[in-house]
Enzyme design. Structure first.
Site, mmCIF file in Angstrom:
data_model
loop_
_atom_site.group_PDB
_atom_site.id
_atom_site.type_symbol
_atom_site.label_atom_id
_atom_site.label_comp_id
_atom_site.label_asym_id
_atom_site.label_seq_id
_atom_site.Cartn_x
_atom_site.Cartn_y
_atom_site.Cartn_z
ATOM 1 N N GLN A 86 -31.820 24.950 23.227
ATOM 2 C CA GLN A 86 -33.140 25.291 23.754
ATOM 3 C C GLN A 86 -33.418 24.684 25.124
ATOM 4 O OE1 GLN A 86 -36.393 24.670 21.056
ATOM 5 N NE2 GLN A 86 -35.470 25.890 19.428
ATOM 6 N N HIS A 108 -39.919 24.899 15.358
ATOM 7 C CA HIS A 108 -39.525 23.544 14.944
ATOM 8 C C HIS A 108 -39.817 22.628 16.122
ATOM 9 C CE1 HIS A 108 -37.470 20.194 13.214
ATOM 10 N NE2 HIS A 108 -36.338 20.345 13.865
ATOM 11 N N GLU A 227 -20.576 22.779 -14.109
ATOM 12 C CA GLU A 227 -21.598 21.828 -14.550
ATOM 13 C C GLU A 227 -22.265 21.057 -13.415
ATOM 14 O OE1 GLU A 227 -22.651 22.052 -17.466
ATOM 15 O OE2 GLU A 227 -21.033 23.346 -18.187
ATOM 16 N N GLU A 231 -24.546 25.589 -11.635
ATOM 17 C CA GLU A 231 -25.819 25.634 -12.349
ATOM 18 C C GLU A 231 -26.985 25.029 -11.567
ATOM 19 O OE1 GLU A 231 -25.604 24.369 -16.400
ATOM 20 O OE2 GLU A 231 -23.776 25.510 -16.801
#
Length: 335
Positions: A86, A108, A227, A231
């Protein structure tokens, strides 16, 4: 508590007869530009010559110019470029065309808060930050709803910066879900903290470490992946929809008791101290300085870490498992 503003409390009046330039046409850029355009506002898109997004923006019905041309044509300039790019684009292609009474907009606060961009005193500077990725900002807008957003005023040269921010937020659909007033400092520091400590840094480190422990203990990598990584989405979706209470209510008593008793042993006082240290580095500018210097030499450390991450056993086995999930492959292709 934060002030929340909704759609029926806002108008487009502040943006009438003004030209809005959207600098960049990536995830957020395309959503902002198309939503504002379909809200009846005058929008141009600023891109570098030869950009692969040029034809896409034109096919979406938008007027496209170079960044310099868009800066000259616009009254309101939204900079939706990567943080590390930027400042150079601003000083070389935007600032020379700024006129008194123009407005600079950010999604931001990094470059303003850490003084990478220091705007002239006679322009408005404000923030409109939707709290969702660009494709969700776009999709919810077309559905007649929206994602929540943040607004902040850093510099009010005209006395109309807040009105402009609210009109812009309305234009992208954020006021439909409510916009929260904040400051550039608060948005920047809390955003960086969340990214580093839990959303990106903390979560990925927790997943990898849990995976490694199971594999080192002799469990199959595939079982460890399911696991400790696969999940995660199931749990996060529950939290997203109804908070921690909804999650605890939805899992088994075994999971609830185990999670509540063991969780604090994993994320403990030592973890809390590390979080405070991370926050201090954000607040005092150490992290920003490190990141800016890293960007000046083309991100060698980041690229090395990306390579290491790609080669991690979690990623290797995860890629194989995801290849066997047809609906997941279709979603990735669609995105």
């Amino acid at each position: 508590m934060a002030t929340i503003i909704y759609d029926n409390e806002t108008t487009f009046d502040a943006l009438k007869d003004k030209t809005i330039a959207i600098m960049g046409y990536g995830s957020q850029g395309h959503a902002h530009a198309r939503n504002l355009h379909e809200s009846g506002l005058n929008v141009v898109v600023g891109l570098r010559k030869g950009s692969s997004s040029w034809a896409k923006a034109e096919s979406d019905g938008l007027k496209v110019m170079t960044v310099e041309e868009a800066a000259k044509a616009a009254d309101v300039i939204m900079i939706l470029l990567p943080d590390e790019k930027q400042a150079s684009v601003y000083y070389s292609q935007i600032e020379p065309s700024l006129e008194a009474g123009n407005a600079l907009v950010f999604a931001h606060g990094f470059n303003i808060h850490y003084n990478q961009i220091v705007p002239p005193k006679d322009v408005d500077v404000f923030m409109v930050a939707p709290k969702g990725p660009g494709h969700i900002v776009r999709r919810t807008y077309t559905e007649g709803i929206g994602v929540p957003g943040l607004i902040a005023v850093y510099q009010d040269a005209t006395g109309k910066a807040r009105d402009l921010a609210l009109a812009y937020a309305k234009g992208i659909g954020a006021t439909r879900a409510g916009v929260y007033e904040t400051t550039f400092r608060e948005e920047t520091e809390t955003d960086l903290f969340g990214e580093q400590v839990d959303l990106c840094g903390g979560l990925s480190a927790l997943i990898k470490t849990a995976f490694e422990v199971l594999v080192e203990a002799g469990y199959q990598p595939e079982m460890a992946y399911f696991e400790t990584c696969h999940e995660v989405k199931l749990i996060v979706d529950l939290i997203y929809e109804g908070g921690l209470e909804r999650m605890w209510h939805s899992v088994s008593n075994t999971a609830e008791y185990g999670g509540m008793t063991v969780g604090p042993r994993i994320i403990n006082e030592e973890s809390r101290e590390a979080m405070y240290e991370a926050l201090a580095r954000i607040q005092n500018g150490e992290f920003a300085k490190e990141f800016v210097l890293e960007g000046m030499v083309n991100h060698p450390v980041l690229k090395a870490m990306e390579r290491q991450e790609k080669e991690h056993p979690l990623e290797v086995v995860g890629k194989e498992i995801r290849a066997n999930i047809p609906w997941l492959n279709k979603k990735i292709d669609d995105d």
